[in-house]
Design an enzyme around this catalytic site. Structure first.
Site, PDB file in Angstrom:
ATOM      1  N   PRO A 144       2.908  13.226  13.642  1.00 56.06           N
ATOM      2  CA  PRO A 144       3.157  12.004  14.422  1.00 56.06           C
ATOM      3  C   PRO A 144       4.528  11.371  14.251  1.00 56.06           C
ATOM      4  O   PRO A 144       4.844  10.414  14.970  1.00 56.06           O
ATOM      5  CB  PRO A 144       2.067  11.055  13.920  1.00 56.06           C
ATOM      6  CG  PRO A 144       1.808  11.491  12.511  1.00 56.06           C
ATOM      7  CD  PRO A 144       2.003  12.977  12.506  1.00 56.06           C
ATOM      8  N   PHE A 145       5.347  11.852  13.316  1.00 60.62           N
ATOM      9  CA  PHE A 145       6.642  11.217  13.063  1.00 60.62           C
ATOM     10  C   PHE A 145       7.775  12.219  13.230  1.00 60.62           C
ATOM     11  O   PHE A 145       7.562  13.429  13.257  1.00 60.62           O
ATOM     12  CB  PHE A 145       6.677  10.626  11.651  1.00 60.62           C
ATOM     13  CG  PHE A 145       5.679   9.529  11.424  1.00 60.62           C
ATOM     14  CD1 PHE A 145       5.860   8.268  11.982  1.00 60.62           C
ATOM     15  CD2 PHE A 145       4.545   9.756  10.663  1.00 60.62           C
ATOM     16  CE1 PHE A 145       4.934   7.261  11.779  1.00 60.62           C
ATOM     17  CE2 PHE A 145       3.607   8.751  10.454  1.00 60.62           C
ATOM     18  CZ  PHE A 145       3.810   7.498  11.014  1.00 60.62           C
ATOM     19  N   GLY A 193      10.034  12.623  10.949  1.00 60.38           N
ATOM     20  CA  GLY A 193      10.076  13.237   9.636  1.00 60.38           C
ATOM     21  C   GLY A 193       9.315  12.380   8.651  1.00 60.38           C
ATOM     22  O   GLY A 193       9.064  11.200   8.899  1.00 60.38           O
ATOM     23  N   MET A 194       8.921  12.969   7.539  1.00 58.13           N
ATOM     24  CA  MET A 194       8.280  12.229   6.461  1.00 58.13           C
ATOM     25  C   MET A 194       8.875  12.687   5.155  1.00 58.13           C
ATOM     26  O   MET A 194       8.880  13.880   4.844  1.00 58.13           O
ATOM     27  CB  MET A 194       6.758  12.450   6.472  1.00 58.13           C
ATOM     28  CG  MET A 194       6.031  11.678   5.377  1.00 58.13           C
ATOM     29  SD  MET A 194       6.262   9.891   5.540  1.00 58.13           S
ATOM     30  CE  MET A 194       6.179   9.395   3.819  1.00 58.13           C
ATOM     31  N   GLU A 195       9.359  11.724   4.397  1.00 59.10           N
ATOM     32  CA  GLU A 195      10.201  11.973   3.233  1.00 59.10           C
ATOM     33  C   GLU A 195       9.428  12.398   1.990  1.00 59.10           C
ATOM     34  O   GLU A 195       9.760  11.988   0.867  1.00 59.10           O
ATOM     35  CB  GLU A 195      11.013  10.713   2.924  1.00 59.10           C
ATOM     36  CG  GLU A 195      10.206   9.468   2.547  1.00 59.10           C
ATOM     37  CD  GLU A 195       9.773   8.605   3.709  1.00 59.10           C
ATOM     38  OE1 GLU A 195       9.416   7.442   3.482  1.00 59.10           O
ATOM     39  OE2 GLU A 195       9.793   9.098   4.859  1.00 59.10           O
ATOM     40  N   HIS A 222      18.379  11.466   7.540  1.00 61.69           N
ATOM     41  CA  HIS A 222      17.549  10.285   7.281  1.00 61.69           C
ATOM     42  C   HIS A 222      16.557  10.565   6.156  1.00 61.69           C
ATOM     43  O   HIS A 222      16.431   9.758   5.208  1.00 61.69           O
ATOM     44  CB  HIS A 222      16.808   9.894   8.563  1.00 61.69           C
ATOM     45  CG  HIS A 222      15.926   8.697   8.422  1.00 61.69           C
ATOM     46  ND1 HIS A 222      16.349   7.418   8.716  1.00 61.69           N
ATOM     47  CD2 HIS A 222      14.637   8.578   8.021  1.00 61.69           C
ATOM     48  CE1 HIS A 222      15.369   6.566   8.498  1.00 61.69           C
ATOM     49  NE2 HIS A 222      14.318   7.249   8.076  1.00 61.69           N
ATOM     50  N   GLU A 223      15.859  11.700   6.232  1.00 62.00           N
ATOM     51  CA  GLU A 223      14.851  12.010   5.215  1.00 62.00           C
ATOM     52  C   GLU A 223      15.488  12.296   3.861  1.00 62.00           C
ATOM     53  O   GLU A 223      14.927  11.961   2.817  1.00 62.00           O
ATOM     54  CB  GLU A 223      13.984  13.186   5.665  1.00 62.00           C
ATOM     55  CG  GLU A 223      13.326  13.029   7.035  1.00 62.00           C
ATOM     56  CD  GLU A 223      12.582  11.708   7.216  1.00 62.00           C
ATOM     57  OE1 GLU A 223      12.087  11.152   6.212  1.00 62.00           O
ATOM     58  OE2 GLU A 223      12.502  11.229   8.354  1.00 62.00           O
ATOM     59  N   HIS A 228      16.166   9.105   2.114  1.00 62.23           N
ATOM     60  CA  HIS A 228      14.958   8.528   1.515  1.00 62.23           C
ATOM     61  C   HIS A 228      14.767   8.961   0.063  1.00 62.23           C
ATOM     62  O   HIS A 228      14.024   8.305  -0.682  1.00 62.23           O
ATOM     63  CB  HIS A 228      13.726   8.946   2.318  1.00 62.23           C
ATOM     64  CG  HIS A 228      13.304   7.956   3.356  1.00 62.23           C
ATOM     65  ND1 HIS A 228      13.059   6.627   3.067  1.00 62.23           N
ATOM     66  CD2 HIS A 228      13.059   8.106   4.684  1.00 62.23           C
ATOM     67  CE1 HIS A 228      12.679   6.001   4.173  1.00 62.23           C
ATOM     68  NE2 HIS A 228      12.682   6.870   5.173  1.00 62.23           N
ATOM     69  N   GLU A 251      13.272   1.453   4.985  1.00 61.79           N
ATOM     70  CA  GLU A 251      13.814   2.058   6.205  1.00 61.79           C
ATOM     71  C   GLU A 251      15.175   1.521   6.618  1.00 61.79           C
ATOM     72  O   GLU A 251      16.011   2.270   7.124  1.00 61.79           O
ATOM     73  CB  GLU A 251      12.807   1.896   7.345  1.00 61.79           C
ATOM     74  CG  GLU A 251      11.490   2.620   7.105  1.00 61.79           C
ATOM     75  CD  GLU A 251      11.635   4.126   6.948  1.00 61.79           C
ATOM     76  OE1 GLU A 251      12.729   4.666   7.201  1.00 61.79           O
ATOM     77  OE2 GLU A 251      10.637   4.773   6.575  1.00 61.79           O
ATOM     78  N   ASP A 292       0.050   0.028   9.976  1.00 63.25           N
ATOM     79  CA  ASP A 292       0.149   0.899  11.148  1.00 63.25           C
ATOM     80  C   ASP A 292       0.394   0.086  12.417  1.00 63.25           C
ATOM     81  O   ASP A 292       1.162   0.495  13.295  1.00 63.25           O
ATOM     82  CB  ASP A 292      -1.127   1.723  11.316  1.00 63.25           C
ATOM     83  CG  ASP A 292      -1.257   2.815  10.262  1.00 63.25           C
ATOM     84  OD1 ASP A 292      -0.254   3.117   9.586  1.00 63.25           O
ATOM     85  OD2 ASP A 292      -2.363   3.362  10.118  1.00 63.25           O
ATOM     86  N   TYR A 343      13.820  -0.563  10.608  1.00 63.64           N
ATOM     87  CA  TYR A 343      14.853   0.463  10.595  1.00 63.64           C
ATOM     88  C   TYR A 343      16.192  -0.089  11.086  1.00 63.64           C
ATOM     89  O   TYR A 343      17.222   0.022  10.405  1.00 63.64           O
ATOM     90  CB  TYR A 343      14.448   1.628  11.508  1.00 63.64           C
ATOM     91  CG  TYR A 343      13.256   2.432  11.087  1.00 63.64           C
ATOM     92  CD1 TYR A 343      13.409   3.728  10.602  1.00 63.64           C
ATOM     93  CD2 TYR A 343      11.969   1.924  11.191  1.00 63.64           C
ATOM     94  CE1 TYR A 343      12.312   4.493  10.241  1.00 63.64           C
ATOM     95  CE2 TYR A 343      10.863   2.679  10.824  1.00 63.64           C
ATOM     96  CZ  TYR A 343      11.031   3.956  10.349  1.00 63.64           C
ATOM     97  OH  TYR A 343       9.941   4.707   9.983  1.00 63.64           O
ATOM     98  N   MET A 400       4.841   9.959  17.719  1.00 67.37           N
ATOM     99  CA  MET A 400       4.592   8.622  18.253  1.00 67.37           C
ATOM    100  C   MET A 400       5.808   8.029  18.957  1.00 67.37           C
ATOM    101  O   MET A 400       5.665   7.263  19.908  1.00 67.37           O
ATOM    102  CB  MET A 400       4.108   7.687  17.149  1.00 67.37           C
ATOM    103  CG  MET A 400       2.733   8.042  16.613  1.00 67.37           C
ATOM    104  SD  MET A 400       1.963   6.690  15.698  1.00 67.37           S
ATOM    105  CE  MET A 400       3.129   6.481  14.365  1.00 67.37           C
TER     106      MET A 400
END
Length: 692
Positions: free
Chosen positions: A343-344, A346-348, A372-373, A376, A395, A453, A461, A646
């Site tokens: 859903p994103f 990226g996730m760090e 970006h990741e 993080h 963020e 959420d 951000y 998303m």
């Protein structure tokens, strides 16, 4: 079964049904009654003291119908409020007890789509005579809870209560009288729900290879509680190790280093403390390619080589970030390119960043998400917001550092262009997603009655990074602010903080310098509490942005015939300028002749139909929606179904919901495919479509 264990089960049952509330002050007095029910002779339990109702010891009184009997405990929805003092979204009490280390044992069951096993938490008790431990769970089936001390195992009473919709429940573990401060080990045996909100299970047909299943997690912001009972708050950080049993033909990866591999079993260790939302797992038919000395990219075989080419600059980005922020403490930096349902962007996850396949543009143009990741690794993972009301500390800082990585690699003009482009994205977010909730456009939000959420947006951000750029300019530029940034990250490394901690560090760093008076000019209340766009827009280099602004003006004010004869619309622009131009065009209040001819001219002029860039395709589809080209609805829905990121699918569904002719098809499509989405995505789209 021992008497102690049986009594523990009886007490748990009694508390679950609240039968002690009005009848027996001590649930142990009702042990014989509970035993009867545990044996399955009677159900449900009814309160024996209520007039004209009977306890079902043999049979119901003949004059009473079953429907006239009311159970003692009925699940009630409750107003959320703040679940605890430290974190409004977590029942855990880190001021009384914190998790230091967790040992996870999981068996992956693809057939039932569950994780089964246990977690052994090593707690540090901070309060004398602590009576209970409160943990967060969400649809977790707890089988047993055991206190481990001095080589012995003592069953302890537990019960789950206080459900909050879309948030989860409270798991209470009752401790022996006189529990002292210090170390405490508790093992919880459990299994996840088949539809755990933090896990996504894909059947073989939903993968690229079509032969093997795939599972992955997404725990941010508050979904770790659906994967393991834990203190699901970023205020608590812990190390962990894990043993994962899985099909032998599949590869298991986690947000940790691989310690050992055996056929069908993988061992992991994470030696740097992390919050629960950074616990991550992925299992699939995965292969890897080397990106650098301590970096690999993982993906399914069909795309792994394309991924290696797309993200070939990862090691350069990692070195650039280390030069800015300090030593990289996580040892390994791998990428995992996820299935399209991720859903994103990226996730760090530490040691293993998850990224969306929508970044595969073929020209590395969207690889800045990796920057970006990587950022993080310091801002968010090393220094973490204490709760998600201060999400901008994660963020906003990360976007700020990301822009600096891009600036060092591509130049100052590109840095400023990216930050100006972000402001266009923020404007769109305020106009659409947050138009009815202006309170969520503040930099520091109140989550007393709102889940993280639901509050998620681009505000922390972009508004956050803009605030940092304002502070940097005010204090003398990068040469002054970057040393502070490095000092700030060192000062709060391995800690969780709130905005006042950052503010205090800023004033402390500059207190004996000539910059002290400059800080007196900062209106903190204005920046942190004002709604809408940032109160002050820093001075950016606008040379690259002006090109996109002029193009957007032309396309929004001129007719198709006028544009056809205007040679300037064919001037060369970069892919990022194209993305920004299309974004500005979407934000134009009025567009002359926004019809099929203008859309076709736009596509032909910039070769949009051939673009593999998801950001370009996303913006083109939104313009098609705005032009109300109903005959192209199928391709819009096809794009919405091609990925469940998303950032893309939420605006598409919001736009379609405002188009009466198209909304029924959008709703029907969503209902057909929502089970393929992760819970965080389907939950928010349901609200966007007015279904929830």
């Amino acid at each position: 079964m021992s008497i102690a264990k049986r009594v523990q089960q009886w007490a748990t049952f009694a508390r679950t049904w609240h039968i002690y509330d009005c009848t027996w002050q001590n649930p142990f007095e009702s042990a014989q009654l509970i035993k009867t029910h545990l044996m399955g002779l009677h159900k449900p339990i009814y309160h024996p003291m209520i007039s004209r109702r009977t306890l079902c010891t043999t049979q119901l009184q003949p004059e009473l119908h079953q429907s006239q009997l009311l159970p003692i405990y009925k699940l009630q929805k409750r107003n959320m409020g703040r679940l605890s003092n430290v974190d409004p979204s977590s029942y855990s009490e880190p001021e009384l007890i914190t998790t230091e280390h967790s040992s996870i044992n999981w068996k992956v069951d693809f057939e039932s789509t569950k994780l089964r096993g246990s977690v052994l938490h090593k707690f540090n008790v901070l309060s004398s005579n602590l009576e209970k431990i409160l943990l967060d769970v969400r649809d977790i089936d707890v089988k047993n809870a055991t206190l481990l001390a001095g080589g012995t195992e003592l069953p302890i009473n537990y019960f789950i209560s206080d459900p909050v919709p879309d948030m989860g429940q409270k798991l209470t573990l009752e401790l022996p009288t006189g529990t002292a401060k210090g170390s405490l080990n508790v093992r919880i045996d459990y299994e996840t729900a088949s539809n755990a909100s933090g896990l996504q299970w894909l059947n073989p047909a939903q993968t690229l290879g079509k032969k093997h299943p795939y599972m992955f997690s997404q725990c941010q912001a508050i979904h770790a509680r659906s994967v393991l009972p834990c203190q699901d708050t970023p205020a608590v950080k812990f190390t962990y190790n894990a043993v994962v049993e899985h099909p032998t033909e599949l590869t298991a990866l986690m947000s940790a280093l691989i310690d050992k591999n055996e056929p069908g079993k993988t061992y992991f260790k994470q030696e740097v403390p992390i919050p629960a939302y950074l616990v991550a797992i992925a299992i699939g038919k995965l292969v890897s390619r080397r990106l650098g000395d301590n970096s690999n990219v993982w993906a399914e075989e069909a795309i792994v080589d394309a991924c290696a080419e797309e993200f070939s600059e990862t090691s350069t980005m990692l070195k650039t970030a280390s030069d800015l922020c300090g030593p990289y403490v996580w040892k390994q930096y791998d990428l995992l390119v996820m299935p399209p349902s991720f859903p994103f962007g990226g996730m760090e996850n530490p040691c293993l960043t998850f990224v969306t396949p929508t970044l595969l543009a073929g020209d590395k143009s969207l690889a800045n998400v990796v920057a970006h990741e990587i950022a993080h690794s310091w801002t968010g993972n090393l220094v973490t917001n204490k709760n998600f009301e201060h999400f901008w500390l994660n963020e906003g800082f990360t976007v700020f550092v990301e822009s600096k990585i891009v600036g060092r690699m591509q130049g100052a003009k590109e840095l400023d262009f990216r930050m100006l482009s972000n402001l266009t994205e923020l404007q769109e977010c305020l106009r659409t997603q947050l138009s009815d909730t202006p309170e969520l456009t503040r930099l520091v939000v109140d989550l007393s009655n709102c889940g993280p959420d639901d509050a998620f947006s681009s505000v922390p951000y972009i508004k956050g990074s803009t605030f940092l750029r304002y502070l940097e300019d005010l204090l003398g530029g990068p040469s002054v602010f970057e040393p502070f940034l490095r000092d700030y990250l060192k000062k709060f490394a391995y800690k969780s903080i709130v905005t006042d901690d950052f503010k205090g560090a800023l004033y402390d760093y500059f207190k004996d310098t000539d910059k002290k008076d400059k800080l007196g000019l900062v209106d903190w209340d204005l920046w942190l509490k004002c709604e809408g766009m940032p109160p002050i827009i820093p001075k950016f280099d606008e040379s690259l942005s002006n090109v996109t602004k002029d193009l957007a003006t032309k396309w929004s004010t001129k007719t198709v015939d006028e544009l056809t004869s205007d040679a300037n619309i064919k001037q060369p622009i970069s892919i990022h300028q194209l993305i920004e131009f299309l974004g500005k065009l979407i934000e134009s209040k009025d567009i002359v002749e926004l019809n099929e001819r203008k859309i076709e001219l736009l596509e032909n002029t910039y070769n949009l139909g051939q673009s593999k860039n998801a950001e370009v395709r996303f913006r083109l589809n939104r313009l098609i929606i705005r032009a109300r080209l109903i005959k192209r609805l199928d391709e819009i829905i096809e794009f919405a179904n091609s990925n469940f990121r998303m950032k893309f699918c939420r605006p598409i569904y919001r736009d379609l919901s405002e188009w009466p002719e198209a909304k029924p098809a959008a709703v029907k499509n969503f209902l057909n495919i929502k089970d393929q989405m992760m819970a965080v995505c389907s939950h928010t789209i349901e609200k966007d479509l007015g279904l929830k």
